[in-house]
Design an enzyme around this catalytic site. Structure first.
Site, PDB file in Angstrom:
ATOM      1  N   ASN A 152       0.787  -1.239   0.000  1.00 37.28           N
ATOM      2  CA  ASN A 152       0.000   0.000   0.000  1.00 37.28           C
ATOM      3  C   ASN A 152       0.823   1.296   0.000  1.00 37.28           C
ATOM      4  OD1 ASN A 152       0.724  -0.586   2.635  1.00 37.28           O
ATOM      5  ND2 ASN A 152      -1.117   0.327   3.518  1.00 37.28           N
ATOM      6  N   GLU A 248       5.114  -4.254  12.071  1.00 37.41           N
ATOM      7  CA  GLU A 248       4.183  -3.130  11.873  1.00 37.41           C
ATOM      8  C   GLU A 248       2.960  -3.718  11.189  1.00 37.41           C
ATOM      9  OE1 GLU A 248       4.622  -0.106  12.947  1.00 37.41           O
ATOM     10  OE2 GLU A 248       6.728  -0.224  13.517  1.00 37.41           O
ATOM     11  N   CYS A 282      -2.929   1.487   6.793  1.00 33.49           N
ATOM     12  CA  CYS A 282      -3.017   0.768   8.067  1.00 33.49           C
ATOM     13  C   CYS A 282      -3.683   1.612   9.154  1.00 33.49           C
ATOM     14  CB  CYS A 282      -1.631   0.329   8.513  1.00 33.49           C
ATOM     15  SG  CYS A 282      -0.423   1.635   8.392  1.00 33.49           S
TER      16      CYS A 282
END
Ligand code: NAP
Length: 468
Positions: A152, A248, A282
């Site tokens: 992304n 992450e 995210c």
């Protein structure tokens, strides 16, 4: 259509197979990219292992200069990189340009941290038997770091790993997402131009289960820095053993809108924070808890803001919402929306128009899981503590936020919400690249932002000497 080989030992190398990268919006072929198998993965690890002593011996000034030069080359090639990001990830071009600017900032912060990297003196005579001793803690590179990145933010999230790793004097093996490997391969060539020693950065696209899996637990790799989904991150963690690991992972970021909030401002920011990159961020705004008295008015303002976002091809200058990364992802998101009683308006190959849901159960997947699509749910609350508890009921905890004019309300929420970062009068989707950034619970462990990533990417070593 451009072709790219793997990047190993400072040169283009053939892979085990070739993959065509498509523009997610319409499926148009964009690039042919080599993918690594076990032999090329081992070659990349060997190249990094051989380059690690060279990296360790570069002075701070030399590492910093390479990172600064890479930043300049990235800015010089801004439009080329923006088109690559938009084409392979489906991110609208204007957001892709922002990603390039942020990538340049990440390189600058990394360059600055390379110069600042330092240990400390230990006050040895604070212990009775330490009298007559002096000690220093120095910060040494780990050696070889493996970076595994998602689709992304194919440029900036790669740089959040590569920049600090090189600043700390490490060598890197990078496995980018299979859908978006071109930014990383172009970046490897840019670093070579910037003067990075051959082997210090190796880029090996390939299926996660084939390439990524070989990196995790490999004895020559000191650390794995992973950004991606919680399921994959947890599986890698189970395999990593003593290998150092930063994770992450995902989230379902929440926003509390208090009754005294600036409603128009909150709605406008929430729409931008929910639908940028079709919600594939995210820290995308996914759960909004709105004070009951203003819930209906807020929802109207949110829907109005969402309706104004133009949908189209990622390379069209006016596009604000383009597509999801694949038709399969669009199918999944549409199914979750249907489960919650909504309906996705679909077009093209993988496009879903922005969706605002109201009053879905907190247990619905669009609320409780990570939707990773252009879907936001607004639910009302009665008391602040109720809202805080509902935010904390999530298994995730990356970032969250509150809109309020009352300082006491803002700081009560800031102290009580269990997340890695909390914002006041902005959306949790905000990130500046020098911030400490990372999550709690299923959102991961460790922090990024060059200064904080460097803490994880260097080893503290004590040197103590007897001066008595
Ligand atoms: P993903 O499916 O977990 O993939 C991430 C990376 O892991 C890709 O390079 C993937 O390779 C690789 N991978 C997959 N299976 C693997 C395995 N068995 N061993 C080693 N590597 C493996 O995530 P994604 O769909 O690309 O990205 C979306 C997710 O990333 C979301 O959950 C989002 O929240 C999260 N994310 C988190 C942050 C953050 O900073 N916290 C930032 C951005 C995104 P392939 O592409 O070949 O499968």
């Amino acid at each position: 259509m451009n072709s790219y080989g793997l990047w190993i030992q400072g040169a283009e190398t053939a892979g085990e197979s070739v993959r065509t990268v498509h523009v997610p919006f319409d499926g148009a072929p964009f690039a042919a990219v080599a993918e690594a198998g076990p032999a090329q993965t081992q070659a990349a690890i060997d190249a990094a292992t051989a380059a690690a002593p060279t990296m360790r011996d570069l002075s701070r000034a030399q590492r910093s200069a390479i990172l600064r030069q890479a930043r300049q080359l990235l800015l010089d090639a801004k439009e080329e990189f923006a088109v690559i990001i938009a084409s392979e990830s489906g991110k609208p071009l204007r957001e892709a340009r922002l990603e390039v600017d942020r990538g340049a900032a990440t390189l600058l912060f990394s360059a600055e941290e390379a110069n600042r990297l330092a240990g400390e003196e230990v006050p040895m005579d604070a212990a009775a038997h330490g009298a007559g001793k002096m000690a220093l803690v120095i910060r040494e590179p780990l050696g070889v770091i493996a970076a595994i990145t998602p689709f992304n933010f194919p440029l900036n999230l790669s740089l959040h790993k590569i920049g600090p790793a090189l600043a700390g004097g490490n060598a890197v093996v990078h496995k980018p997402a299979s859908a978006t490997p071109v930014s990383a391969l172009r970046l490897a060539r840019l670093f070579a131009e910037a003067g990075l020693p051959p082997g210090a950065l190796n880029v090996i696209p390939g299926p996660g289960g084939r390439v990524g899996d070989l990196l995790v637990g490999h004895p020559a790799i000191a650390m794995v820095t992973f950004t991606g989904s919680a399921d994959v991150g947890l599986a890698l963690r189970a395999k990593a053993g003593l290998q150092r690991m930063t994770l992450e992972l995902g989230s379902n970021s929440a926003v509390i809108v208090a009754a005294d909030a600036d409603l128009e401002d909150a709605a406008r920011r929430c729409a931008a924070g929910a639908f940028a990159n079709s919600g594939q961020v995210c820290i995308s705004v996914q759960r909004i808890l709105v004070a009951e008295p203003i819930a209906a008015a807020f929802e109207d303002a949110l829907r109005d803001a969402a309706a104004q976002l133009p949908i189209g091809h990622p390379l069209d200058e006016s596009t604000a919402v383009s597509s999801l990364i694949s038709p399969a992802e669009a199918d999944r998101v549409a199914a979750w929306v249907a489960e919650a009683g909504g309906a996705a308006v679909r077009s093209g190959r993988a496009t879903i128009a922005p969706i605002v849901l109201r009053g879905v159960p907190d247990t619905a997947r669009v609320f409780a899981d990570e939707v990773f699509g252009p879907v936001v749910s607004a639910n009302s609350f009665r008391t602040l503590d109720e809202a805080i508890n509902r935010v904390n009921a999530s298994v995730y905890g990356l970032q969250a936020s509150i809109f309020t004019k009352d300082l006491a309300t803002a700081f009560r929420a800031a102290r009580r919400v269990h997340v890695g970062g909390f914002l006041i009068n902005d959306v949790p989707q905000f990130r500046a690249d020098q911030m400490p950034y990372g999550g709690v619970k299923r959102s991961g462990t460790g922090r990024e932002g060059p200064r904080y990533a460097l803490e994880e990417m260097t080893e503290r070593k004590l040197i103590c000497w007897n001066v008595s």
